[in-house]
Design an enzyme around this catalytic site. Sequence first.
Site, PDB file in Angstrom:
ATOM      1  N   CYS A 192     -10.204  -2.651   2.715  1.00  0.00           N
ATOM      2  CA  CYS A 192      -9.981  -2.722   0.215  1.00  0.00           C
ATOM      3  C   CYS A 192     -11.906  -3.332   0.567  1.00  0.00           C
ATOM      4  O   CYS A 192     -12.525  -2.742  -0.271  1.00  0.00           O
ATOM      5  CB  CYS A 192      -9.184  -3.243  -0.268  1.00  0.00           C
ATOM      6  SG  CYS A 192      -8.751  -5.288   0.898  1.00  0.00           S
ATOM      7  N   ASN A 193     -12.121  -4.291   1.570  1.00  0.00           N
ATOM      8  CA  ASN A 193     -13.825  -4.252   1.381  1.00  0.00           C
ATOM      9  C   ASN A 193     -14.157  -3.836   1.686  1.00  0.00           C
ATOM     10  O   ASN A 193     -15.624  -3.422   1.151  1.00  0.00           O
ATOM     11  CB  ASN A 193     -13.413  -5.855   2.202  1.00  0.00           C
ATOM     12  CG  ASN A 193     -13.065  -6.997   0.976  1.00  0.00           C
ATOM     13  OD1 ASN A 193     -12.715  -7.615   0.284  1.00  0.00           O
ATOM     14  ND2 ASN A 193     -12.014  -8.061   2.175  1.00  0.00           N
ATOM     15  N   ILE A 204       0.729  -1.557  -0.385  1.00  0.00           N
ATOM     16  CA  ILE A 204       0.093  -0.018   0.479  1.00  0.00           C
ATOM     17  C   ILE A 204       0.407   1.435  -0.101  1.00  0.00           C
ATOM     18  O   ILE A 204       0.819   2.443  -0.854  1.00  0.00           O
ATOM     19  CB  ILE A 204      -1.186  -0.044   1.429  1.00  0.00           C
ATOM     20  CG1 ILE A 204      -2.111  -1.025   1.247  1.00  0.00           C
ATOM     21  CG2 ILE A 204      -1.707   1.694   1.168  1.00  0.00           C
ATOM     22  CD1 ILE A 204      -2.563  -0.992  -0.274  1.00  0.00           C
ATOM     23  N   HIS A 209     -10.428  -9.500  -4.410  1.00  0.00           N
ATOM     24  CA  HIS A 209     -12.353 -10.303  -3.892  1.00  0.00           C
ATOM     25  C   HIS A 209     -12.550  -9.870  -5.532  1.00  0.00           C
ATOM     26  O   HIS A 209     -12.883  -9.047  -5.937  1.00  0.00           O
ATOM     27  CB  HIS A 209     -11.957  -9.305  -2.439  1.00  0.00           C
ATOM     28  CG  HIS A 209     -10.825  -8.948  -1.880  1.00  0.00           C
ATOM     29  ND1 HIS A 209     -10.080 -10.112  -0.815  1.00  0.00           N
ATOM     30  CD2 HIS A 209     -10.284  -8.319  -1.063  1.00  0.00           C
ATOM     31  CE1 HIS A 209      -9.353  -9.678  -0.481  1.00  0.00           C
ATOM     32  NE2 HIS A 209      -9.490  -8.958  -0.107  1.00  0.00           N
TER      33      HIS A 209
END
Length: 341
Positions: free
Chosen positions: A141-142, A13, A221
């Site tokens: 992120c999710n 990141i 994902h």
Amino acid sequence: MTIEVGINGYGTIGKRVADAVRAQPDMEVVGVAKTRPNFEAEQAVANDFPLYAAVPERVEQFDEAGIELAGEVEELVQNSEIVVDTTPSGIGAENKAMYEEYDTPALYQGGEDADLVDVSFNARSNFAEAEGADHTRVVSCNTTGLSRLIAALEDEYGVEKVRATLVRRGGDPAQSSRGPINDTLPDPVTIPSHHGPDVNTIFPDLDIDTLGMKVPATLTHTHSVNVELTDETDTEDVRELLEGESRLFVIPDHMGIDGSGKLKEFALDSGRPRGDVWENAIWGESITVEGGDELYLFQAIHQESDVVPENVDAIRAVLGTADRRESIERTDEALGMGLGR
């Protein structure tokens, strides 16, 4: 005025955030910190980012590797107007006292506990709440992907309930120690997964249930999402709404992108650095409204990159240098947001 940003951590990141901050017309990277002299440390120096040692006891290791240091991490914190902490989960919490010592506001990543910070942040959803915060967490992120989608739907139709199954990658491409190798794991086997409660740090009153699975993949994902809307609508109206959101990429039917592999290839062919997909990638064909208020869709979330623009916006939000619309537009323009447009 130029915002002087320090980045503590230059891994998956951190290096992406460093590039994104450098691209902003109102920001500069005053330095990045690394714990050890690996290839990413060498690349930071090659990219002209002043490099600081995150662990003072390892300064000699950098010298032995021939990697030039600008100083130690406390100097970086002292010289920064704000610090983006992109260290592994749990390390940010250990660094909090250092940021407080130098009265430097800090941004943390989604792996940290929400109790660590003053506010959990998503640019589309609660930008203004971060202004003046000393400690802000850019959600995972999710959670970022779910929050972007929910915010657009909530503003237009209202949201009664969200049910989402998250099929999660086993690890990032460079995480050779991660798994599973040949298995499909309920993760966790209990319900809900941690993602629903994390979304509630952005939308406290939202009724959301989430289930998680982990699979032997590294690319993205994938979310299977069902949203019960307050107001009735139809498939085409929802699709038009989502297509109008800058950080949602509705994959056109004709592109033939049937999975994460082709999505990554498309990003690379489009000139995206590292093949990054900063947007939610929503399969247009999957968008379906049943009975006027039940929405279904599939979306892919690139775990290495979708939080990058959020970190940039969080900097402006905390320091109060722009409102939500201005910051998002400025970030998107500087990065070249708008995959497929």
